[in-house]
Motif scaffolding. Structure first.
Motif, mmCIF file in Angstrom:
data_model
loop_
_atom_site.group_PDB
_atom_site.id
_atom_site.type_symbol
_atom_site.label_atom_id
_atom_site.label_comp_id
_atom_site.label_asym_id
_atom_site.label_seq_id
_atom_site.Cartn_x
_atom_site.Cartn_y
_atom_site.Cartn_z
ATOM 1 N N LEU A 83 0.823 -1.200 0.000
ATOM 2 C CA LEU A 83 0.000 0.000 0.000
ATOM 3 C C LEU A 83 0.863 1.258 0.000
ATOM 4 N N ASN A 84 1.881 1.280 0.838
ATOM 5 C CA ASN A 84 2.782 2.423 0.921
ATOM 6 C C ASN A 84 3.429 2.713 -0.437
ATOM 7 N N TRP A 85 3.992 1.698 -1.062
ATOM 8 C CA TRP A 85 4.698 1.924 -2.331
ATOM 9 C C TRP A 85 3.732 2.259 -3.461
ATOM 10 N N PHE A 86 2.560 1.622 -3.488
ATOM 11 C CA PHE A 86 1.569 1.968 -4.512
ATOM 12 C C PHE A 86 1.098 3.412 -4.342
ATOM 13 N N GLU A 87 0.911 3.853 -3.098
ATOM 14 C CA GLU A 87 0.494 5.240 -2.859
ATOM 15 C C GLU A 87 1.547 6.218 -3.361
#
Length: 180
Positions: A83-87
């Motif tokens: 989630l962090n990297w996709f955001e």
């Protein structure tokens, strides 16, 4: 640049075609920026190099790290890291990251399910070039209440208005002038 501008920048500009690949600045490696599908003994170095590129702002490296943690093939699946990297990649207009993020919001993977947020992010992914995002956004919309769809539409409208204002004030030019 405002957040909306970062999200939409790929709408009006093609993604950069220049990448460092074996000394030839015109080639983008077919395996992507990171080599995370490597032998287990090489994984720590590959992961470190990819994280370094991602922390430096490389949206493709951010997306690939998101995929790596989402899939969990070589390490345990980590939806919070994904989630962090996709955001991070999404904020730079990376359409595939936006699509993956929208799907995570839709399915409630690593976050509480949120159709309004899923719809908004999927529409942004479609604007930024994700071919499948529009179909998925339509599936999400079919499950939304009317008031949820109105809220999502208002948010998208505000994002586009802010982006046009950014364009109008940048260099004093028209947002519809031909690109250089």
């Amino acid at each position: 640049m405002h957040r909306a501008g970062r999200i939409l920048c790929a709408t009006f500009l093609l993604l950069p075609l220049v990448a460092l690949a074996g000394g030839n600045s015109l080639l983008i490696p077919s395996t992507g920026r990171c080599t995370l599908n490597t032998q287990p003994e090489d994984l720590p170095d590959a992961l470190s190099a990819c994280q370094q590129a991602a922390h430096a702002g490389d949206s493709e490296a951010q997306f690939e790290l998101g995929q790596f943690f989402y899939e969990g093939k070589l390490i345990p699946r980590d939806l919070q890291q994904a989630l962090n990297w996709f955001e991070q990649a999404s904020l730079q207009g990376h359409a595939d990251a936006q699509q993956r993020l929208g799907n995570m919001f839709f399915r409630g993977e690593g976050v509480p399910a949120n159709n309004v947020q899923a719809y908004i992010v999927l529409k942004m992914a479609a604007v930024n070039g994700s071919e499948d995002a529009m179909d998925t956004a339509d599936l999400v919309a079919a499950q939304m209440r009317r008031d949820e769809l109105e809220i999502a539409t208002q948010v998208l409208g505000q994002i586009f208005r802010n982006y046009l204002l950014d364009l109008q004030t940048a260099d004093g030019g028209s947002p519809f002038a031909p690109l250089p």
